[in-house]
Design an enzyme around this catalytic site. Structure first.
Site, PDB file in Angstrom:
ATOM      1  CD  GLU A   1     -18.237 -65.390 -38.338  1.00 63.14           C
ATOM      2  OE1 GLU A   1     -18.399 -65.373 -37.113  1.00 63.14           O
ATOM      3  OE2 GLU A   1     -19.171 -65.231 -39.144  1.00 63.14           O
TER       4      GLU A   1
ATOM      5  CD  GLU B   1     -24.882 -67.463 -41.048  1.00 66.39           C
ATOM      6  OE1 GLU B   1     -24.793 -66.967 -39.924  1.00 66.39           O
ATOM      7  OE2 GLU B   1     -24.527 -66.880 -42.101  1.00 66.39           O
TER       8      GLU B   1
HETATM    9  N1  LIG Z   1     -34.802 -70.913 -42.266  1.00 60.75           N
HETATM   10  C1  LIG Z   1     -34.905 -70.305 -41.066  1.00 60.75           C
HETATM   11  N2  LIG Z   1     -35.846 -70.695 -40.182  1.00 60.75           N
HETATM   12  C2  LIG Z   1     -35.974 -70.111 -38.971  1.00 60.75           C
HETATM   13  N3  LIG Z   1     -35.177 -69.130 -38.529  1.00 60.75           N
HETATM   14  C3  LIG Z   1     -34.205 -68.689 -39.351  1.00 60.75           C
HETATM   15  C4  LIG Z   1     -34.006 -69.238 -40.662  1.00 60.75           C
HETATM   16  N4  LIG Z   1     -32.972 -68.583 -41.251  1.00 60.75           N
HETATM   17  C5  LIG Z   1     -32.538 -67.709 -40.347  1.00 60.75           C
HETATM   18  N5  LIG Z   1     -33.260 -67.748 -39.204  1.00 60.75           N
HETATM   19  C6  LIG Z   1     -33.067 -66.928 -37.990  1.00 60.75           C
HETATM   20  O1  LIG Z   1     -32.496 -65.691 -38.361  1.00 60.75           O
HETATM   21  C7  LIG Z   1     -31.187 -65.549 -37.760  1.00 60.75           C
HETATM   22  C8  LIG Z   1     -30.273 -64.854 -38.729  1.00 60.75           C
HETATM   23  O2  LIG Z   1     -30.090 -65.709 -39.850  1.00 60.75           O
HETATM   24  P1  LIG Z   1     -29.201 -65.289 -41.083  1.00 60.75           P
HETATM   25  O3  LIG Z   1     -29.181 -66.379 -42.075  1.00 60.75           O
HETATM   26  O4  LIG Z   1     -29.631 -63.937 -41.557  1.00 60.75           O
HETATM   27  O5  LIG Z   1     -27.813 -65.192 -40.407  1.00 60.75           O
HETATM   28  P2  LIG Z   1     -26.936 -63.904 -40.370  1.00 60.75           P
HETATM   29  O6  LIG Z   1     -27.620 -62.847 -39.545  1.00 60.75           O
HETATM   30  O7  LIG Z   1     -26.583 -63.590 -41.773  1.00 60.75           O
HETATM   31  O8  LIG Z   1     -25.730 -64.455 -39.570  1.00 60.75           O
HETATM   32  P3  LIG Z   1     -24.288 -63.841 -39.632  1.00 60.75           P
HETATM   33  O9  LIG Z   1     -24.458 -62.422 -39.133  1.00 60.75           O
HETATM   34  O10 LIG Z   1     -23.487 -64.730 -38.731  1.00 60.75           O
HETATM   35  O11 LIG Z   1     -23.853 -63.925 -41.071  1.00 60.75           O
HETATM   36  C9  LIG Z   1     -30.764 -66.967 -37.417  1.00 60.75           C
HETATM   37  O12 LIG Z   1     -29.814 -66.987 -36.349  1.00 60.75           O
HETATM   38  C10 LIG Z   1     -32.087 -67.605 -37.035  1.00 60.75           C
HETATM   39  O13 LIG Z   1     -32.434 -67.274 -35.703  1.00 60.75           O
END
Ligand SMILES: Nc1ncnc2c1ncn2[C@@H]1O[C@H](COP(=O)(O)OP(=O)(O)OP(=O)(O)O)[C@@H](O)[C@H]1O
Length: 124
Positions: free
Chosen positions: A65, A72
């Protein structure tokens, strides 16, 4: 910004755990599950080998994690716009957490099912 002492590096690493616990919801959930598993293990009396296996699983999930969160952050820094490679990087990092979490869940189920069975039997 180079740290020249091992203790300074250790302090930063420990601080990162507190930061992750304060800012990352998934990490908090995994920590809570880890605490619940440890308490259940203490109550049910796991063997040494079972504790080793459970410790490896907990460490694996929490570590995955943290790496996922780091990836990220790097992706957001380098590619804040929508991009297929950014999506793949984030999705695969999340997938790695899922793989290790499912593995840990299966191991936990195998370890605890026997103890739970014995515990329930002894109460009858
Ligand atoms: N720059 C980007 N380009 C394309 N798709 C993206 C991008 N950033 C995020 N995503 C898509 O959105 C999803 C969620 O991204 P995000 O950065 O919000 O992670 P998160 O939901 O905060 O993850 P976690 O819950 O593990 O913290 C990613 O898994 C990806 O599929």
């Amino acid at each position: 910004m180079k740290n020249d002492s091992f203790l300074a590096s250790l302090k930063i690493a420990i601080r990162s755990l507190f930061e992750a616990a304060a800012t990352e919801r998934n990490f908090r959930i995994q920590l809570a599950i880890a605490v619940a598993v440890i308490v259940a293990g203490l109550i049910l009396g796991l063997t040494t080998i079972e504790w080793i296996v459970i410790a490896i699983c907990i460490g694996g999930v929490l570590s995955a994690e943290l790496i996922n969160t780091a990836i990220e952050s790097v992706v957001d820094l380098l590619q804040p716009e929508i991009d297929e490679r950014a999506r793949r990087a984030k999705d695969f990092a999340a997938g790695s957490v899922l793989v290790v979490s499912i593995t840990a869940a299966v191991v936990g189920l195998l370890v605890f099912s026997r103890h739970l069975h014995e515990w329930l039997e002894s109460g009858i």
